[in-house]
Design a protein around this motif. Sequence first.
Motif, mmCIF file in Angstrom:
data_model
loop_
_atom_site.group_PDB
_atom_site.id
_atom_site.type_symbol
_atom_site.label_atom_id
_atom_site.label_comp_id
_atom_site.label_asym_id
_atom_site.label_seq_id
_atom_site.Cartn_x
_atom_site.Cartn_y
_atom_site.Cartn_z
ATOM 1 N N UNK A 52 -24.934 26.810 48.669
ATOM 2 C CA UNK A 52 -24.010 26.023 49.480
ATOM 3 C C UNK A 52 -24.604 25.587 50.811
ATOM 4 N N UNK A 53 -24.810 26.527 51.715
ATOM 5 C CA UNK A 53 -25.039 26.192 53.122
ATOM 6 C C UNK A 53 -26.525 26.204 53.485
ATOM 7 N N UNK A 54 -27.021 25.117 54.077
ATOM 8 C CA UNK A 54 -28.401 25.045 54.565
ATOM 9 C C UNK A 54 -28.430 25.266 56.074
ATOM 10 N N UNK A 65 -31.581 27.629 52.247
ATOM 11 C CA UNK A 65 -30.244 28.051 51.809
ATOM 12 C C UNK A 65 -30.389 29.136 50.755
ATOM 13 N N UNK A 66 -29.467 30.115 50.731
ATOM 14 C CA UNK A 66 -29.528 31.170 49.723
ATOM 15 C C UNK A 66 -29.008 30.706 48.370
ATOM 16 N N UNK A 67 -29.607 31.228 47.330
ATOM 17 C CA UNK A 67 -29.119 31.049 45.962
ATOM 18 C C UNK A 67 -28.556 32.392 45.530
ATOM 19 N N UNK A 68 -27.263 32.433 45.214
ATOM 20 C CA UNK A 68 -26.617 33.713 44.957
ATOM 21 C C UNK A 68 -25.761 33.652 43.711
ATOM 22 N N UNK A 88 -25.226 33.482 64.517
ATOM 23 C CA UNK A 88 -26.487 33.419 63.795
ATOM 24 C C UNK A 88 -26.273 33.293 62.296
ATOM 25 N N UNK A 89 -27.306 32.801 61.644
ATOM 26 C CA UNK A 89 -27.264 32.625 60.193
ATOM 27 C C UNK A 89 -27.106 33.957 59.483
#
Length: 241
Positions: A52-54, A65-68, A88-89
Amino acid sequence: MFKQLWKFSGLVGILLVVAGCSDRQPQATVSTPTTVNANPVPLAAPKNVWMTHFEQLNGTPYLYAPIYVAEQERKSILKQIKSASSSSYEDRWNYGETDIRNYMFVHRDNLSGSKLLANNSSRILQLEQIGEPLPPSKSNPDTTDRPNKLKTVNALWYVRAVSDTNSDKQLSSLDRKQIGISDVSGANYTEIIKDIDKILLNSRIGIDRRLVIYTSGSKRFVANINLPTRTATIKELPAIN
């Protein structure tokens, strides 16, 4: 009279038993090392994953971005909404709950994209940005209390669970872990330390070094990690008993 004496002797007996119990010393507990499967069976990569989020990596042209695991999509999105004002991220992604399997990296100028790992069969328990910190400002001299703490990100630090070493059919922080480092583009992932049961210390020593103390089975080790060369000098610590 006999009944009264019997009652009195019975009461004395009870008091003596209680007193004897109170004099017992607590038994020392012995901690057992983590049970590890010597030949862990690799778990299949999840069939459904989500992204989703970059976020921008400061001082670089890269976004990541994470792949989960997709079944956690709803939980992760709700967590992002609740913590939208987070600084923070890392704060927006709870690594203990979100089953992150990989990362996607995108170059904002040439529009190229790549993944950190070739497959999604391992779990990423932690990601940390390594680089040049922001200089203190007059309004906020404490750089540890500022958003986006790094001026330029030079590398990325990971803690991963690669195999189901405790045989519970899932990957988590309870499994043996490894520490690795990659470029800011996600390329050239390098394993630094493996077979970690528990990290006791992860300390920065300047910009180019890390000191890590960890357990592996019944043994404890200290590692001096050179970040630019991605090498580690590891020594076993003396036994504690």
